[in-house]
Write a protein that holds these residues in place. Sequence first.
Motif, mmCIF file in Angstrom:
data_model
loop_
_atom_site.group_PDB
_atom_site.id
_atom_site.type_symbol
_atom_site.label_atom_id
_atom_site.label_comp_id
_atom_site.label_asym_id
_atom_site.label_seq_id
_atom_site.Cartn_x
_atom_site.Cartn_y
_atom_site.Cartn_z
ATOM 1 N N ASP A 28 0.846 -1.190 0.000
ATOM 2 C CA ASP A 28 0.000 0.000 0.000
ATOM 3 C C ASP A 28 0.885 1.245 0.000
ATOM 4 O OD1 ASP A 28 -1.619 2.225 0.985
ATOM 5 O OD2 ASP A 28 -3.144 0.707 1.406
ATOM 6 N N SER A 29 0.677 2.110 -0.977
ATOM 7 C CA SER A 29 1.526 3.301 -1.136
ATOM 8 C C SER A 29 1.449 4.217 0.075
ATOM 9 C CB SER A 29 1.136 4.063 -2.408
ATOM 10 O OG SER A 29 -0.222 4.486 -2.340
ATOM 11 N N ARG A 30 0.310 4.239 0.778
ATOM 12 C CA ARG A 30 0.175 5.088 1.962
ATOM 13 C C ARG A 30 1.093 4.605 3.081
ATOM 14 N NH1 ARG A 30 -6.179 4.235 2.315
ATOM 15 N NH2 ARG A 30 -5.333 2.169 1.820
ATOM 16 N N PHE A 31 1.189 3.283 3.249
ATOM 17 C CA PHE A 31 2.085 2.725 4.272
ATOM 18 C C PHE A 31 3.541 2.996 3.902
ATOM 19 C CE2 PHE A 31 4.827 -0.645 5.840
ATOM 20 C CZ PHE A 31 4.551 -0.616 7.196
ATOM 21 N N VAL A 32 3.884 2.766 2.648
ATOM 22 C CA VAL A 32 5.246 2.996 2.188
ATOM 23 C C VAL A 32 5.637 4.452 2.393
ATOM 24 C CG1 VAL A 32 6.795 3.002 0.192
ATOM 25 C CG2 VAL A 32 5.178 1.111 0.523
ATOM 26 N N SER A 33 4.703 5.355 2.117
ATOM 27 C CA SER A 33 4.970 6.781 2.287
ATOM 28 C C SER A 33 5.268 7.121 3.741
ATOM 29 C CB SER A 33 3.770 7.602 1.801
ATOM 30 O OG SER A 33 3.964 8.974 2.016
ATOM 31 N N THR A 60 17.697 2.781 13.881
ATOM 32 C CA THR A 60 17.108 1.455 13.646
ATOM 33 C C THR A 60 15.974 1.151 14.608
ATOM 34 O OG1 THR A 60 19.199 0.596 12.770
ATOM 35 C CG2 THR A 60 17.611 -1.014 13.553
ATOM 36 N N HIS A 61 16.119 1.517 15.890
ATOM 37 C CA HIS A 61 15.080 1.167 16.857
ATOM 38 C C HIS A 61 13.770 1.918 16.579
ATOM 39 C CE1 HIS A 61 16.834 4.733 18.893
ATOM 40 N NE2 HIS A 61 15.612 4.916 19.371
ATOM 41 N N VAL A 62 13.844 3.099 15.992
ATOM 42 C CA VAL A 62 12.633 3.845 15.635
ATOM 43 C C VAL A 62 11.922 3.143 14.473
ATOM 44 C CG1 VAL A 62 11.738 6.021 14.747
ATOM 45 C CG2 VAL A 62 13.588 6.027 16.437
ATOM 46 N N GLN A 63 12.694 2.721 13.489
ATOM 47 C CA GLN A 63 12.116 1.995 12.364
ATOM 48 C C GLN A 63 11.521 0.661 12.827
ATOM 49 O OE1 GLN A 63 14.464 1.989 8.637
ATOM 50 N NE2 GLN A 63 15.983 3.190 9.767
ATOM 51 N N ALA A 64 12.251 -0.026 13.705
ATOM 52 C CA ALA A 64 11.777 -1.310 14.208
ATOM 53 C C ALA A 64 10.466 -1.141 14.976
ATOM 54 C CB ALA A 64 12.830 -1.945 15.111
ATOM 55 N N ARG A 65 10.392 -0.085 15.789
ATOM 56 C CA ARG A 65 9.170 0.173 16.561
ATOM 57 C C ARG A 65 7.991 0.421 15.623
ATOM 58 N NH1 ARG A 65 7.239 -0.990 21.528
ATOM 59 N NH2 ARG A 65 5.542 0.405 22.043
ATOM 60 N N PHE A 66 8.224 1.181 14.561
ATOM 61 C CA PHE A 66 7.168 1.462 13.590
ATOM 62 C C PHE A 66 6.701 0.176 12.914
ATOM 63 C CE2 PHE A 66 5.911 2.266 9.181
ATOM 64 C CZ PHE A 66 4.892 3.194 9.352
ATOM 65 N N LEU A 67 7.637 -0.666 12.512
ATOM 66 C CA LEU A 67 7.277 -1.902 11.815
ATOM 67 C C LEU A 67 6.535 -2.870 12.738
ATOM 68 C CD1 LEU A 67 10.534 -2.478 9.747
ATOM 69 C CD2 LEU A 67 8.294 -1.805 8.875
ATOM 70 N N ILE A 68 6.936 -2.911 14.003
ATOM 71 C CA ILE A 68 6.270 -3.806 14.945
ATOM 72 C C ILE A 68 4.831 -3.355 15.211
ATOM 73 C CG2 ILE A 68 6.228 -4.587 17.353
ATOM 74 C CD1 ILE A 68 9.328 -4.568 17.228
ATOM 75 N N GLN A 127 -3.985 -5.308 12.233
ATOM 76 C CA GLN A 127 -4.647 -5.942 11.100
ATOM 77 C C GLN A 127 -4.702 -4.904 9.981
ATOM 78 O OE1 GLN A 127 -5.567 -9.083 11.139
ATOM 79 N NE2 GLN A 127 -5.268 -9.500 13.301
ATOM 80 N N GLY A 128 -3.898 -5.083 8.964
ATOM 81 C CA GLY A 128 -3.821 -4.104 7.881
ATOM 82 C C GLY A 128 -3.226 -4.748 6.653
ATOM 83 N N LEU A 129 -1.944 -4.435 6.388
ATOM 84 C CA LEU A 129 -1.253 -5.095 5.287
ATOM 85 C C LEU A 129 -1.116 -6.591 5.568
ATOM 86 C CD1 LEU A 129 1.593 -2.563 4.424
ATOM 87 C CD2 LEU A 129 -0.577 -2.901 3.265
ATOM 88 N N LEU A 130 -0.945 -6.930 6.814
ATOM 89 C CA LEU A 130 -0.938 -8.327 7.238
ATOM 90 C C LEU A 130 -2.212 -8.604 8.029
ATOM 91 C CD1 LEU A 130 2.734 -8.758 8.537
ATOM 92 C CD2 LEU A 130 1.819 -9.389 6.301
ATOM 93 N N ILE A 131 -2.774 -9.792 7.859
ATOM 94 C CA ILE A 131 -3.943 -10.200 8.638
ATOM 95 C C ILE A 131 -3.704 -11.598 9.188
ATOM 96 C CG2 ILE A 131 -5.597 -8.766 7.371
ATOM 97 C CD1 ILE A 131 -6.405 -11.257 5.788
ATOM 98 N N ASP A 132 -4.370 -11.906 10.298
ATOM 99 C CA ASP A 132 -4.194 -13.233 10.873
ATOM 100 C C ASP A 132 -5.216 -14.213 10.275
ATOM 101 O OD1 ASP A 132 -6.643 -12.805 12.141
ATOM 102 O OD2 ASP A 132 -5.723 -12.272 14.058
ATOM 103 N N GLU A 133 -5.138 -15.439 10.703
ATOM 104 C CA GLU A 133 -5.990 -16.490 10.140
ATOM 105 C C GLU A 133 -7.478 -16.225 10.353
ATOM 106 O OE1 GLU A 133 -5.360 -20.567 10.900
ATOM 107 O OE2 GLU A 133 -3.193 -20.459 10.632
#
Length: 228
Positions: A167-172, A182-190, A197-203
């Motif tokens: 999703d271009s909005r997430f990438v932006s 790195t820890h700021v990026q990691a926190r954002f990704l986590i 529930q967004g780009l990834l969804i659970d079962e």
Amino acid sequence: MSVHYIYIDDDPNSNNKIQGFEKKDHLSIETVQHEDSWELQMGFLKQKEASIDGLILDLKLDDLPNKNDQRANFRGTSLAQEIRTRQKEGVLNSFPIVLFSANDKIKLSLENSGKDLFDICIDKSNISIESFSYYTPKLIALAEGYKTITDSKQLNNVFNQEVSYLDSRFVSEYEKIKCSPTHVQARFLITEFLEKQGLLIDEDVLASRLGIDKTSSQDWELLKAKLS
């Protein structure tokens, strides 16, 4: 290649609490008591940084004296804050920091701003075999993820996926912090990628969107294999 964490606690028997996380050929944890002073503690971490893939901290480090009969004059949060500051300044390597403490101490002593210093908070008072099997892969993935973020110049490498598929909005949003520590990026990704529930969804969400009762479906596992 094994991922190596260091665990700092005030309890000389802390190895008994942490060894359940270890996984042969995948994860090793070195347990140490705190140093005599703040300066010595930071010096220890600087000396060991080349071999540190991650750090595990107890919140309260002053309950018991170390082998030199010295009590810590600092807490896990203040130590984590200084580590993050030095990582931001580039004088200390980037690695994940995990809080391993009793839940009641966390609630009493740790505000939301303090929690942001840690990638994961694990309740020491409620640890079990299930907890070990749940968190061990996370500890390994955290350390490997930090290395990927630190070494990668392209978003494709961070996500192991073509960015054009995302999703271009997430990438932006992620592009705005790509030059952050790195820890700021990691926190954002986590928080924004893995836990939402967004780009990834659970079962359960997948089954709901497909209109399938996965508890009664005889072919649910087959469908998942096909989708994979």
